[in-house]
Write a protein that holds these residues in place. Structure first.
Motif, PDB file in Angstrom:
ATOM      1  N   ILE A   1       0.841  -1.209   0.000  1.00 57.62           N
ATOM      2  CA  ILE A   1       0.000   0.000   0.000  1.00 57.62           C
ATOM      3  C   ILE A   1       0.870   1.251   0.000  1.00 57.62           C
ATOM      4  O   ILE A   1       0.606   2.214  -0.735  1.00 57.62           O
ATOM      5  N   GLN A   2       1.937   1.234   0.811  1.00 53.12           N
ATOM      6  CA  GLN A   2       2.838   2.392   0.880  1.00 53.12           C
ATOM      7  C   GLN A   2       3.534   2.642  -0.452  1.00 53.12           C
ATOM      8  O   GLN A   2       3.634   3.779  -0.914  1.00 53.12           O
TER       9      GLN A   2
ATOM     10  N   ALA B   1       2.550   1.722  -3.467  1.00 51.42           N
ATOM     11  CA  ALA B   1       1.585   2.183  -4.472  1.00 51.42           C
ATOM     12  C   ALA B   1       1.262   3.663  -4.273  1.00 51.42           C
ATOM     13  O   ALA B   1       1.124   4.422  -5.244  1.00 51.42           O
ATOM     14  N   LYS B   2       1.155   4.081  -3.019  1.00 52.96           N
ATOM     15  CA  LYS B   2       0.883   5.497  -2.732  1.00 52.96           C
ATOM     16  C   LYS B   2       2.054   6.368  -3.170  1.00 52.96           C
ATOM     17  O   LYS B   2       1.871   7.439  -3.766  1.00 52.96           O
TER      18      LYS B   2
ATOM     19  N   ASP C   1       2.037   6.987  -6.719  1.00 51.67           N
ATOM     20  CA  ASP C   1       0.828   7.698  -7.130  1.00 51.67           C
ATOM     21  C   ASP C   1      -0.162   6.801  -7.864  1.00 51.67           C
ATOM     22  O   ASP C   1      -0.852   7.236  -8.779  1.00 51.67           O
TER      23      ASP C   1
ATOM     24  N   PRO D   1      -2.415   4.548  -5.874  1.00 50.86           N
ATOM     25  CA  PRO D   1      -3.090   3.827  -4.781  1.00 50.86           C
ATOM     26  C   PRO D   1      -4.443   3.297  -5.230  1.00 50.86           C
ATOM     27  O   PRO D   1      -4.999   3.728  -6.247  1.00 50.86           O
TER      28      PRO D   1
ATOM     29  N   SER E   1      -8.242   3.346  -5.048  1.00 48.12           N
ATOM     30  CA  SER E   1      -9.200   4.372  -4.640  1.00 48.12           C
ATOM     31  C   SER E   1     -10.274   3.775  -3.734  1.00 48.12           C
ATOM     32  O   SER E   1     -10.508   2.556  -3.736  1.00 48.12           O
TER      33      SER E   1
ATOM     34  N   ARG F   1      -7.772  -3.511  -0.279  1.00 46.88           N
ATOM     35  CA  ARG F   1      -6.994  -2.332  -0.686  1.00 46.88           C
ATOM     36  C   ARG F   1      -5.551  -2.723  -1.004  1.00 46.88           C
ATOM     37  O   ARG F   1      -4.960  -2.244  -1.981  1.00 46.88           O
TER      38      ARG F   1
ATOM     39  N   ALA G   1      -3.990  -2.255  -4.644  1.00 41.66           N
ATOM     40  CA  ALA G   1      -2.838  -1.353  -4.751  1.00 41.66           C
ATOM     41  C   ALA G   1      -1.655  -2.066  -5.404  1.00 41.66           C
ATOM     42  O   ALA G   1      -0.961  -1.509  -6.258  1.00 41.66           O
ATOM     43  N   TRP G   2      -1.437  -3.329  -5.017  1.00 41.74           N
ATOM     44  CA  TRP G   2      -0.340  -4.114  -5.585  1.00 41.74           C
ATOM     45  C   TRP G   2      -0.555  -4.360  -7.077  1.00 41.74           C
ATOM     46  O   TRP G   2       0.378  -4.266  -7.884  1.00 41.74           O
TER      47      TRP G   2
ATOM     48  N   ASN H   1      -2.277  -2.393  -9.095  1.00 38.12           N
ATOM     49  CA  ASN H   1      -2.027  -1.096  -9.746  1.00 38.12           C
ATOM     50  C   ASN H   1      -0.529  -0.861  -9.930  1.00 38.12           C
ATOM     51  O   ASN H   1      -0.068  -0.395 -10.977  1.00 38.12           O
TER      52      ASN H   1
END
Length: 452
Positions: free
Chosen positions: A113-114, A116-117, A120, A122, A124, A166, A170-171, A173
């Motif tokens: 998650i970190q 992916a954030k 940019d 993450p 949604s 999530r 995220a992974w 993405n």
């Protein structure tokens, strides 16, 4: 509109249920044993002396990953999902092992998650809510509100499940952004794979689930003992998919250990030998291979590019009677004999409702049942049954007695195999999975993790 035909709960428990996977095999990814060269670089002595003590049985329940906290509540709520998936049949020792595995999974999830954030990309809130609703309706047959109540009842929460969703989104993405664009598959490679597939037409193909546990010469005995405990839990009714997701160290852990459809030649020789003697629904292992141990589960078996009779679509009528509460064995036996005699006198599917009505039996129809989705014993019986005939009665005092009448059968066509685009996508997915494992290993290596 007629209600759907159902099979008894006990019968369905004997059937193998799994989501469909790609036809190409996902390669086994085993962590390598610590090589002599690596040992030389690290300068590890052969007989190290420990200064101070470190009790491996004392574990900390929470962690801070790059400043983000994973709490004991997070661990317990995620653990509750696994316990529920295994019917609550987990002893205290196994639960403690699961708890530590859940913590490791939550750490990986946080890192994903970190990352992916930071990139940019993450997941949604809209993605998470839509997936949660789909999981509730498709996997559990409940509304999101009912699902939330169910999760609370087993000691988990919707927040815990949504966090897992999530992390997975995220992974995905992140892999689409940072890995997939750099994976290249040539047309020649795809054509070669398709030619190999055609050349293997008629040979056996296996759909296998795998739990891989990495081991070195130092911890081999301990890992083997852990693998044996997992096998014992699985034999007692544990969910193979749940255990694979929590324990397996192969890239297929995210899909419950499912390797997809493969041929034995694609497996290490040790696993090929074990798989070749298995029947669908059987477990094997732990089997020692290079880098660790594998536990195998044979989901299904078929022949490459050959029509499988079990893919036939059956049109069925289920004729059943229920026993009132308090029915004795003698009463049930007499009622079942009357039922069997009536069923035997039915003249084809068109006569089923009229005859059933004479003894208060219920008739339910479904004309889209795939033979392979039925329990093994019923598959064999129905595939050898003439149209208009019934299976022998089956059931119990608690669930009543029933028969299945075959009203029609559409035999499967010879499979043409995957298309060029499908095969290319399968090869790409395999390579993305391998790079994803390396990516996550790098994230773990660079993370700042504090245990509380």
């Amino acid at each position: 509109m007629m209600p759907k035909l159902t099979i008894t709960r006990q019968a369905l428990k004997r059937a193998v249920g799994a989501s469909s996977m790609s036809l190409a095999a996902l390669a086994l990814t085993a962590a390598p044993v610590l090589a002599q060269g690596a040992n030389a670089q690290l300068n590890i002595p052969q007989n190290p002396t420990m200064f101070g003590t470190n009790d491996p049985n004392v574990r900390r329940a929470t962690a801070i990953i790059n400043g983000e906290i994973v709490t004991g509540t997070d661990v317990e709520q995620r653990l509750a999902l696994i316990v529920s998936a295994n019917g609550g049949k987990i002893d205290a020792e196994e639960k403690e092992r699961l708890r530590m595995q859940v913590l490791r999974n939550l750490i990986d999830e946080t890192l994903q998650i970190q990352e992916a954030k930071a990139a940019d990309v993450p997941a949604s809130d809209e993605q998470v809510e839509a997936t949660y609703e789909r999981v509730a309706t498709q996997n559990f047959g409940q509304s999101p509100q009912a699902m939330e109540a169910y999760l609370a009842r087993i000691g988990s929460s919707s927040a815990s499940l949504k966090r897992q969703i999530r992390g997975e989104l995220a992974w995905q993405n992140l892999l689409r952004r940072n890995v997939q664009p750099f994976v290249n598959v040539s047309e020649g490679e795809v054509q070669e794979m398709l030619q190999r597939l055609q050349a293997s037409k008629g040979t056996d193909e296996y759909r296998i689930g795998e739990i891989f546990l990495a081991a070195t010469d130092v911890n081999k005995a301990q890992v083997f003992a852990n693998a044996e405990k997992i096998v014992e839990q699985l034999k007692q009714g544990g969910s193979f998919v749940a255990y694979a997701r929590q324990y397996s160290e192969a890239s297929t852990a995210a899909v419950g250990g499912d390797l997809g459809w493969i041929r034995l030649a694609q497996l290490p020789s040790e696993l090929a030998t074990a798989a070749g003697t298995m029947a669908p629904g059987q477990l094997a292992g732990p089997v020692e291979i290079r880098g660790g141990f594998s536990i195998l589960y044979l989901i299904d078996k078929r022949q490459v590019l050959t029509a499988d009779p079990r893919d036939a679509l059956l049109s069925l009528k289920q004729i059943s009677i229920e026993f009132p509460k308090g029915t004795t064995n003698d009463q049930a036996t007499k009622r079942a004999a009357e039922f069997a005699a009536t069923v035997k006198a039915i003249k084809g599917c068109g006569d089923a409702e009229a005859q059933a009505g004479k003894i208060g039996a219920t008739v339910v129809a479904n004309d889209q049942i795939k033979a392979r989705d039925l329990p093994g014993a019923l598959q064999e019986t129905l595939l050898n049954l003439p149209v208009g005939q019934t299976t022998p009665p089956f059931g119990s005092i608690e669930e009543g007695v029933r028969v299945l009448m075959l009203c029609g059968r559409d035999d499967p066509q010879v499979a043409s195999g995957p298309s060029f685009d499908e095969m290319m996508a399968q090869i790409e997915d395999d390579r993305v999975n391998k790079r994803a494992q390396t990516y996550l290993r790098d994230l773990r290596r660079d993370a700042v993790i504090e245990y509380n």
